[in-house]
Structure formats: C-alpha cells, structure tokens
Design a protein around this motif. Structure first.
Motif, PDB file in Angstrom:
ATOM      1  N   ARG C  64     -65.433  -4.984 -65.002  1.00 31.51           N
ATOM      2  CA  ARG C  64     -66.796  -4.517 -64.769  1.00 31.51           C
ATOM      3  C   ARG C  64     -67.568  -5.491 -63.888  1.00 31.51           C
ATOM      4  O   ARG C  64     -67.192  -6.651 -63.726  1.00 31.51           O
ATOM      5  CB  ARG C  64     -67.523  -4.261 -66.085  1.00 31.51           C
ATOM      6  N   ILE C  65     -68.662  -4.958 -63.325  1.00 31.64           N
ATOM      7  CA  ILE C  65     -69.529  -5.771 -62.482  1.00 31.64           C
ATOM      8  C   ILE C  65     -70.406  -6.589 -63.419  1.00 31.64           C
ATOM      9  O   ILE C  65     -71.186  -6.025 -64.183  1.00 31.64           O
ATOM     10  CB  ILE C  65     -70.389  -4.867 -61.586  1.00 31.64           C
ATOM     11  N   THR C  66     -70.269  -7.899 -63.410  1.00 30.76           N
ATOM     12  CA  THR C  66     -71.027  -8.699 -64.363  1.00 30.76           C
ATOM     13  C   THR C  66     -72.287  -9.284 -63.745  1.00 30.76           C
ATOM     14  O   THR C  66     -73.139  -9.787 -64.465  1.00 30.76           O
ATOM     15  CB  THR C  66     -70.178  -9.835 -64.960  1.00 30.76           C
ATOM     16  N   ALA C  67     -72.386  -9.276 -62.423  1.00 32.79           N
ATOM     17  CA  ALA C  67     -73.617  -9.763 -61.798  1.00 32.79           C
ATOM     18  C   ALA C  67     -73.689  -9.192 -60.396  1.00 32.79           C
ATOM     19  O   ALA C  67     -72.681  -8.789 -59.822  1.00 32.79           O
ATOM     20  CB  ALA C  67     -73.631 -11.283 -61.753  1.00 32.79           C
ATOM     21  N   GLY C  68     -74.896  -9.158 -59.861  1.00 36.94           N
ATOM     22  CA  GLY C  68     -75.074  -8.760 -58.474  1.00 36.94           C
ATOM     23  C   GLY C  68     -75.286  -7.269 -58.310  1.00 36.94           C
ATOM     24  O   GLY C  68     -75.300  -6.502 -59.272  1.00 36.94           O
ATOM     25  N   LYS C  69     -75.489  -6.884 -57.059  1.00 38.99           N
ATOM     26  CA  LYS C  69     -75.848  -5.506 -56.766  1.00 38.99           C
ATOM     27  C   LYS C  69     -74.996  -4.950 -55.638  1.00 38.99           C
ATOM     28  O   LYS C  69     -74.535  -5.682 -54.760  1.00 38.99           O
ATOM     29  CB  LYS C  69     -77.314  -5.460 -56.323  1.00 38.99           C
ATOM     30  N   ILE C  70     -74.783  -3.649 -55.683  1.00 36.39           N
ATOM     31  CA  ILE C  70     -74.207  -2.957 -54.538  1.00 36.39           C
ATOM     32  C   ILE C  70     -75.201  -1.886 -54.143  1.00 36.39           C
ATOM     33  O   ILE C  70     -75.670  -1.131 -55.003  1.00 36.39           O
ATOM     34  CB  ILE C  70     -72.866  -2.283 -54.881  1.00 36.39           C
ATOM     35  N   ARG C  71     -75.584  -1.836 -52.893  1.00 37.82           N
ATOM     36  CA  ARG C  71     -76.498  -0.784 -52.448  1.00 37.82           C
ATOM     37  C   ARG C  71     -75.809   0.076 -51.411  1.00 37.82           C
ATOM     38  O   ARG C  71     -75.118  -0.424 -50.526  1.00 37.82           O
ATOM     39  CB  ARG C  71     -77.756  -1.395 -51.828  1.00 37.82           C
ATOM     40  N   TYR C  72     -76.020   1.384 -51.567  1.00 32.60           N
ATOM     41  CA  TYR C  72     -75.548   2.302 -50.541  1.00 32.60           C
ATOM     42  C   TYR C  72     -76.765   2.965 -49.927  1.00 32.60           C
ATOM     43  O   TYR C  72     -77.558   3.589 -50.632  1.00 32.60           O
ATOM     44  CB  TYR C  72     -74.616   3.358 -51.157  1.00 32.60           C
ATOM     45  N   LYS C  73     -76.971   2.805 -48.656  1.00 35.57           N
ATOM     46  CA  LYS C  73     -78.170   3.288 -47.963  1.00 35.57           C
ATOM     47  C   LYS C  73     -79.428   2.891 -48.732  1.00 35.57           C
ATOM     48  O   LYS C  73     -80.337   3.687 -48.942  1.00 35.57           O
ATOM     49  CB  LYS C  73     -78.117   4.801 -47.776  1.00 35.57           C
ATOM     50  N   GLY C  74     -79.444   1.663 -49.199  1.00 39.07           N
ATOM     51  CA  GLY C  74     -80.622   1.139 -49.869  1.00 39.07           C
ATOM     52  C   GLY C  74     -80.711   1.424 -51.353  1.00 39.07           C
ATOM     53  O   GLY C  74     -81.523   0.838 -52.058  1.00 39.07           O
ATOM     54  N   GLU C  75     -79.872   2.327 -51.857  1.00 38.28           N
ATOM     55  CA  GLU C  75     -79.980   2.656 -53.270  1.00 38.28           C
ATOM     56  C   GLU C  75     -78.940   1.881 -54.091  1.00 38.28           C
ATOM     57  O   GLU C  75     -77.767   1.839 -53.727  1.00 38.28           O
ATOM     58  CB  GLU C  75     -79.769   4.162 -53.465  1.00 38.28           C
TER      59      GLU C  75
END
Lengths: 352, 308, 342
Positions: C64-75
């Motif tokens: 799983r993603i334990t930290a941080g962000k992924i944005r797709y077209k800003g979302e």
C-alpha cells in the motif's frame, strides 16, 4: 582420438530436424508429417582461442544448434567434429574426453544450479565425475578466478541465497573448473541487470583470453555479442546467412537480414537518429519450408532467383567473410552447382 | 563405472547430504504451525504404535471377569475408561494395541506405494521412449482395476492375512504416484542444471540420485503421507469386509467386531473410538502432506519478488 | 504553469512481508506533462513497476501507499477505491500495458469482442462503435484492419503485442503506461512496436510512461526521464540532459555500463554490488554501498531531489551532485569523450 591442428570444434552441413507429433490417423494413413527444420545445414568452425557468436531471433534454431553441438541431440544429417574427429564415431572414452572439454553456460542463472546443492557440491560434481583430485584447492581457485571473493564465503551457500550475477559467476566457474577447451554459452547475460551484465561480459572475455578457451556464444542481442566475440555468425531459420569478423559485420553487413538486425538495435544516445526498421512480418515456422532463401518473404531486395537456395560463399572483396545471398554472386558462373538439389545445399562449405 | 555409482552412496554423501535435507525439512515443518500440529499428531500415533502395548492396562486378548462373570459390554468406568466389548476385553487396551498394526499398515502400505510409484514414475520420466510407453501403459491398466473387488480376489488367492491385505493395497495404489512423479521428472530433466550436469559427463544414475530425486522429494513426501492415509483407510475397509486377519486387533478389525456383535449402536464406546482414531490419523496424514508440500514448494522470497 | 498529466509527490509504497515492511518505493517524486513521453529506468526490483501499479490502484494485496500523493490531471488518486479507478480512470484515461502483456489477451475471445467488453464496462460506446475505433487503432499500430475479429493465437508474438497496444489506445486515453512492453520480443519486433509508438506520439494526443531497464529505448523514444535505484529516484531530466550531463553517480555508471553498438570496443562500465532490500524507513541513500563517491553523510540521511546547477528541471538526489560528474570525467577522460561528445 587423434589430435589435429584444425578447428577445435566444427560442424559440417549439420542438420537437426524434429518430428512433429503424429496422430494415430496419420500413422494409419502412412502420412509423413513435415519435419521441423530447426537446424538446416550449418557449417561453422571454431578455432582454438577463438570466440564466435551465433546470433539470431528466437526460433532461429540457435539453441537447437547448441544442444546438438553438446551432444544432447542426435544430428539428423551432417557431422560434428571435435578436434577433427567425428562425434558420431565416438566410443565411451571419447565421449568422456569430450564432456571434459566442452562445457556449457546457460541463460537463466536462477535455474542453472541445482537448488538442493551447495556451491561447493555443484562445483565438486564435475571433478568427481572425472576423478580429479585436489578438489578443494581447485574449487577455491576457480571461485577466485570468477571474482567471488573470499571463496570461503560462498562455498556453503545455496543458490537461493545468491544474486543473479553471483549465480552466473558460479555457472561460469562450473564450466571452467575442468579446464575445458570449448565453452558453449547460451545467452549468459540476457537475464541479468545492466550493471551486472557488463561485469559478466568482461569476466567472460577475460577468462576466455587467459585460459585459452574457445567459445561459441549464442545470443539474440548483438550489442552484447560484439563485446565477447571475434567473429559473428548470423542465423536465420536454421541457416547461417552471414559470417564475418565482428567489427566488419557491424560496420558493413552484407546480408539484408544482418542489416535489418543491426539497424534494429537501439542506440543509447538521444541525438542519434537511427530510423526504425522497415521490415514487416515475423519469422516463419521452420516447418516443411522447402528450398529458397529463408528470408525472401521479408526481404526488401527480393528477386526471382531467391526461390533457389543461395550458396554460402566468400564475399568477393574479402575472403574472411561469407554470405548466403543472391545479391553477392555472379549467377551464370555458379549455375553448375547452384541448382537446388536437396543433397547439395551449400556445397562450397562442405568442400572447405 | 560401478565404482562411480557406488561412490554416490559413500559416507560423506549420506552423512552430509541426506542428513542435511532431512534436518532441513524437519526445520521447515516445525516453523509452520499447522504442519507442526499434524506432524505432532502423527508422531503421537507412531509413539502409540511403538509403546501402546506397554502402556495398556490389560493384555488386549484377556477376557476380564468380575465376580466370576465375564464383564460383557460394560460401559466406560474408571477401571475401564472405554468399557469392554462383548467378550469382556478392555477396549482402551485394545485401542492402544491396535495402534501398532494400524501404523504398520500405514508405513508398509505407504512405503510400497511410494517406492513402486517412484520407481515407475522416475524411470518412465527420465528414461523416456519405449520404456516410458510400456510403463505408462501398465500404469493405465492398473488404473482400470477396481480396488476393493480386486483386493478381495487377491486376498482370497494369497489367503486371508494381515500382511496380504497390505500388500494388495501397495500393489494397486502406486498408480497415481507414478503418473504425477513422471510428469515432475519430465519437467525437471529439461532444466538447465540437469543439462549442465549431463554436459559435464554425469552418468544417468548420478543425475537421478543426485539431482532428480532430491528435487522431487517434497512431492514424494506428500505422496508418502497420502499413501499412509490411504493404506490405513483401505485396510480398515478390508478389515470391515472381513478380508484380513481378525486376530490382529487393528482399529479396522475393532470396528468390524463391534459391527458383527450387533452392538454397534448400543456400545458406542466400542465402535466409536477406533473409528475416530482411523479418521483422525488419515486426516492428519492428508493435511500434513498438503501443508508440507505448500511450505516446501515455495520460499519466503515471494514477497520480495513482488516488490519489483 | 499548466497542470501536469501525472504527478507523484513524495510517494512511498511498502509491502508487508514476513520479515517486516519492505519499502519498494521511497519518497519518489516526478511529473509527466500532457502528451509527453516519459521514461522510468532502473534495474529489476528497483520499484519501477510498483510505481505504475500504485498509479492504477493495482498494488498487490500486501502493498500500500504509506505516504505521499499521486495526482492525475490535478486530482489526487492515491485514495481512490477500486470502483473509482474503474469508473474514472482505467482504460479511458490511463491505460496500462503490463509486463508480458501478450499473454494478457483472452485466448477464447476475438480481439473485437474483448474491445467491446472493455468499452461496455468503461464507457457507453456501442459495440459497433467500439469495434470501429479498434479498427482505426489497428491501422495506426500497423495491423490489417480486417483482422480485428481474429483470435489472439492467430497473431504472432509481435502482432499480439501490437494488438494489446491497440486495445490500450482505442478508448483514447490521455496516458499510456507501458511496463517493459517489448522485453519478450526480438529486436526487430521491438523496433516495429516502437516505430508505431513513435508515430502515435506525433499526433500529440497521448502521454506515455515507459517503464524499462533499457536506457537506450528511453533515450530514443522519450522526452524526459527518471532514473531509479532501489526505491529512490536518482535523477530526473530531459533525455538530452541525462545523456550529456548525468549528475547522479548511478546514472553516470549505468550509462557507461550500457553497450553501444557503435562502439563495440569500448570498455563497459561496471557497478559493483547489488541493490539493497530496504526494510522500514529508508534514511540513507540506497546507492551508498555501490557508490565510489560515497561520503559518510550518505549513510546517515536520504538525499532529496534537489535541482543541480540551479536547473529546476534537473533534480538529482545526491549530496555530491555538483561535483561527481567532474570528478568522474577527470578520472576517465576517454570514456567521458565517447559518452558525452557524440
């Protein structure tokens, strides 16, 4: 076995055909199935201290060639000569001698060593088979040579405790521990990471030089073959279509297929515009494909004469190179022998 | 040549190689909880088989008297924890005695099954060609033989007896092992480490003993343990049908006697314990085999591989 | 500045294993702009595939993603549910060509049927419209249009791979994620596939994230790239910058380790050692054990991606990012020439 000064390992018009599986109905109707022509008249000669590459795409028959050379398959036709002696006439003692002198390195490092044996046991096996003494000393020596230092650290490990690069070094060690004359290498770096690949390639070419070993190096990847081999044979659908010293082949490939193969290798340089391949289609299945140039259906230079099997002849300007392509010889002069009689494929080579 | 093959068996090999593998697999078993439970249960039954008769409070065939009367079908009491049967024998003692023939059945039957099955399977798979064809056709024929009727016929030919009933089982049940092991060998023999060994000049014997067998060992363990279970189960069936010696008090024979006496439903303390022992033992062998295969079949590196 | 197409910010992905938390991706950041081809290069196990799986909600159960962000077209999409991924992103916005994807075609269904099914699940296109679009894509990837109704086994390996690409593209996504799309193919087939990927690029309608171990494929077909080592992003920049001015030791050495058919006699660079397995928090540079320029600091702290030479578009995660390349060039004048001057 008699010694002789010629090539250490040589094939003469070697053919290996496989039967397709036959159904009961075929047998009842006495229908002969078409054969799979995996290796179809290959003649190559490996001199001592020479390393030659055989390159081609998957399905071109290079692995079958290797296994036939190793004596794992019985050739359908043609000869394999080890130091001038035909392996077909080998007795038990000759085979043992052959087995001691011809060793193999495989592609997949994770499957090349018995998972149940320690490194020591793996390396011990060939020595035991050939009743060689000072086993421990030899094992330590060879591990040092393949740069697994200190050897003691690795002796009692199991394959699962080692990385791909280390395993491939052990495979090389196993191949070299009997001090063989010939190494057959089946894409030994294609499953390794780039950083490891370079070190294995370097190691392999150093050891081959140092230990006076000859090598057949089989690969689909021209860019790695060129680092280890003096000479490259290009294979397509069971036949060698071109054979030349490495640098000459890379600079000036003669056969359209060699050309296409070289052009398709990506170059690690964003500014270099290599252009993409113009070849279409895919390699045929080598089943009952009859006569003619194997490459003709994809060849950009196709001519009518390509329905005949091209002879494997010297390139005019350079007698160190050979090519099997109708573009490169004068047909009237060769018509005598150029007709495609089944028995007489590539007659020039066997005469060599 | 012969010397070479013998040297396979020399001390060093046996000591360090076989011992290492056995110790290794024991360690594997003990690391996995479920496997350990099944394994401990089987060890317990083996222990009963070995020492049960010594622990038994009464000889298994002694008819007990109370006040000059035979103690027939007595319900469980302190003196007789599982009561007595219709001829006044102590059931608890018989149960302890019965562990031995049951274990012998399992081990003997299981060994026969795995050794025939493995010999046929490995030979067929490794040698290939005509040998393979012949052996596999024989296996097919054996597959076609219905087990229980054949056992009854054979036992009547060889005579009714304890050992005979086991041999019959061993002679039939190897068929599944042979097939699966053959296909295992077919895969293994094309693997590069075998080819490399061949290229170094290893003899067939050496390759089979040193490379093929160790690599099919986890599967052989599974089949051995399934074989033990099946042998016990089928021997109990044969006992129930009356085609084995009634004088050797295996658990199957106990169930049959209970049934024959007509007291099956009243004297539950008589029929139930041996029945349950059979069921648990067979279940334990099956479950042990499965879980052992699971843990031996794959390393713990899987999670690491996934990370790529 | 326009919104990037895909953006990862300080992304950390961990897998739960029997031996503890395995950190596959640690503090990774990169952006992919609209209609840009972006390459992510690294050795096996470096976490490059994990990043793509994270971006598509396709992580394995224990990851799983334990930290941080992924944005797709800003979302932000890192917390999307399976349903949201399916309804909003997969196929029509982001499509994925997984590793060994030739085998991902259902052997029992015609390609056109598979396309129709994907279209039914993810869009409201009719079956005919879906097949028509697939036909167009077949044309673009160089397959005969009439063969959309073939079964997968009727195609050769290279053609199957192109059929997979056609399927990935026919719903007109904005981002194509290709994970080692050609590793199973021979060079000529690989070249054909990249020829068509390059043609699609010319239309300027789609961005690509190309995951590969082969740095030359990235140099040839991408605009920008990141190099990854054992969970950390080492360096990001345009392919020209990375080629000419690599500033991370790993990039420098990786480039030298790569065979170049034009210089068959050049000595290949070697990177000693193996990448580590990172357990728990990664508070060190993962390249430290293999790095000839390592200093004690590299053991104590994880370097963050900082611009090199003030170039915001060329971040490098190395404490010695300003000096390593010069030192390297001074040590190996000849190698630097063949590598850098071409």
């Amino acid at each position: 076995m008699t010694e002789n000064a010629g090539p250490v390992l040589e094939t003469q018009n070697l053919e290996k055909y496989f039967d397709q599986s036959t159904s009961i109905i075929d047998t009842l109707l006495r229908r002969e199935n078409e054969k799979v022509q995996a290796v179809d008249g290959v003649s190559i000669a490996l001199d001592s201290n020479e390393s030659q590459g055989v390159i081609g795409e998957s399905g071109c028959g290079k692995t079958t060639l290797l296994k036939t050379l190793m004596g794992l398959y019985q050739p359908t036709n043609g000869k394999i000569l080890f130091k001038g002696n035909d392996t077909a006439e080998f007795g038990r003692k000759d085979w043992k001698e052959f087995r001691r002198n011809v060793q193999i390195i495989f592609q997949d490092p994770f499957d090349s060593l018995d998972p149940k044996l320690t490194i020591r046991e793996t390396l011990e096996e060939p020595l035991k088979i050939h009743n060689i003494s000072n086993v421990d000393e030899r094992i330590v020596d060879i591990l040092e040579q393949v740069e697994l230092n200190p050897p003691e650290k690795y002796l009692d490990r199991f394959p699962r405790q080692m990385s791909g690069g280390e395993l491939q070094r052990v495979s090389i060690a196993r191949a070299l521990i009997l001090e063989p004359e010939v190494i057959l290498a089946d894409e030994p770096v294609s499953m390794l990471d780039v950083s490891t690949q370079a070190s294995i390639l370097n190691l392999l070419s150093e050891l081959v030089d140092e230990l006076d070993v000859s090598m057949f190096y089989i690969s689909h990847d021209l860019s790695t073959v060129s680092y280890v081999c003096d000479r490259i044979n290009v294979m397509y659908l069971g036949r060698i279509v071109e054979s030349a010293p490495t640098s000459e082949l890379l600079e000036d490939p003669q056969h359209p297929y060699s050309q296409a193969l070289i052009d398709a290798v990506p170059i690690p340089d964003p500014k270099y515009n290599r252009g993409y391949t113009t070849l279409e289609g895919d390699v045929q299945n080598p089943v009952g494909i009859g006569d003619g140039c194997r490459f003709r259906d994809r060849c950009p230079d196709r001519m009518d004469v390509c329905e005949q099997t091209p002879k494997f002849i010297d390139v005019e300007s350079d007698d160190d190179r050979k090519v099997a392509c109708h573009l490169y010889y004068d047909h009237p002069q060769h018509t005598e022998t150029a007709h495609t009689d089944e028995e007489q494929q590539e007659p020039e080579v066997s005469a060599q | 040549m012969v010397k070479n093959n013998l040297s396979l068996m020399d001390n060093r090999f046996a000591n360090n190689y076989v011992v290492r593998n056995v110790v290794g697999s024991l360690r594997l078993m003990l690391e996995d909880k479920a496997t350990m439970v099944y394994f401990s249960y089987l060890v317990f039954v083996l222990f009963l088989g070995a020492f049960g008769p010594m622990l038994a409070p009464y000889p298994y065939d002694e008819t007990l008297y109370v006040n000059g009367e035979i103690l027939r079908s007595a319900p469980p009491s302190l003196a007789h924890p599982l009561g007595t049967n219709n001829i006044g024998q102590d059931i608890f003692s018989r149960l302890l005695y019965g562990a031995r023939p049951t274990m012998i059945t399992g081990l003997l039957g299981g060994s026969m099954i795995i050794s025939i099955g493995m010999t046929v399977g490995v030979t067929a798979g490794y040698v290939g060609g005509r040998v393979d064809n012949t052996l596999m056709r024989i296996t097919d024929v054996v597959y076609g033989v219905p087990l229980i009727p054949f056992a009854i016929v054979l036992v009547s030919l060889f005579g009714i007896g304890f050992v005979q009933s086991i041999v019959v089982i061993g002679l039939l049940l190897w068929r599944g092992n042979a097939r699966v092991l053959r296909s295992q060998v077919l895969q293994i023999r094309e693997r590069p480490f075998i080819l490399a060994s061949k290229a170094a000049g290893a003899s067939r014997t050496r390759i089979v003993f040193k490379h093929v067998l160790p690599n099919i060992a986890p599967m052989a363990v599974l089949f051995f343990s399934l074989g033990i279970g099946f042998s016990i189960l089928i021997q109990a069936t044969l006992a129930f049908l009356g085609v084995t010696s009634p004088f050797i008090p295996s658990w199957g024979v106990m169930v049959r006697s209970a049934y024959n006496s007509g007291l099956m439903s009243q004297a539950w303390w008589w029929s139930l314990p041996p029945g349950l022992m059979i069921a648990f033992t067979v279940l334990a062998t099956f479950m042990f085999g499965r879980s052992y295969e699971n843990i031996a079949g794959q390393g713990n590196e899987e999670a690491f591989v996934q990370a790529g | 500045m326009t919104t990037p197409l895909l953006e990862a910010e300080n992304l950390t992905v961990q897998y739960e294993t029997a031996n503890g938390m395995l950190t596959a991706v640690s503090d990774a950041s990169f952006t992919i702009n609209t209609s840009e081809y972006f390459g992510l290069v690294g050795e096996s196990g470096c976490g490059k595939s994990t990043i793509t799986k994270a971006a598509l909600g396709g992580l394995d159960d224990n990851g799983r993603i334990t930290a941080g962000k992924i944005r797709y077209k800003g979302e932000e999409i890192q917390d999307y549910t399976e349903k949201e991924f399916n309804e909003k992103l997969r196929w029509k916005e982001i499509s994925w060509i997984p590793q060994g994807s030739m085998n991902s075609l259902d052997p029992l269904q015609r390609i056109s049927e598979q396309a129709a099914m994907i279209a039914r699940v993810h869009t409201d296109l009719s079956k005919d419209e879906a097949v028509e679009r697939l036909r167009e894509m077949f044309d673009i990837v160089g397959l005969p249009k009439e063969r959309v109704t073939d079964y997968p086994h009727q195609f050769s390996g290279g053609m199957q791979q192109r059929a997979v690409i056609a399927l990935a593209l026919f719903l007109r996504p904005s981002l194509l994620i290709a994970d080692e799309p050609t590793t199973a193919l021979d060079v000529i087939m690989q070249d054909q596939v990249f020829k068509y990927l390059n043609e699609i690029k010319q239309d300027g309608e789609i961005g690509m994230l190309l995951i590969t171990h082969d740095i030359s494929l990235v140099f040839e077909s991408c605009d920008r790239m990141s190099v990854m080592h054992a969970g950390q992003i080492s360096e990001t920049g345009t392919v020209e910058t990375i080629y000419e001015e690599p500033h991370h030791p790993y990039t420098i050495l990786l480039k030298e380790a790569f065979p170049d058919l034009r210089y068959p006699d050049r000595e290949l660079g070697i990177i000693e050692g193996n990448p580590p397995q990172n357990m728990g928090e990664v508070d060190y540079c993962t390249f430290v054990d293999r790095c000839p320029w390592a200093v004690p600091e590299c053991q104590e702290q994880a370097p963050s991606l900082e611009p090199v030479g003030g170039d915001e578009d060329h971040p490098v995660s190395c404490f010695r990012r300003e000096e390593v390349l010069e030192e390297y060039r001074a040590e190996n004048e000849t190698v630097a020439q063949t590598g850098g001057d071409q």
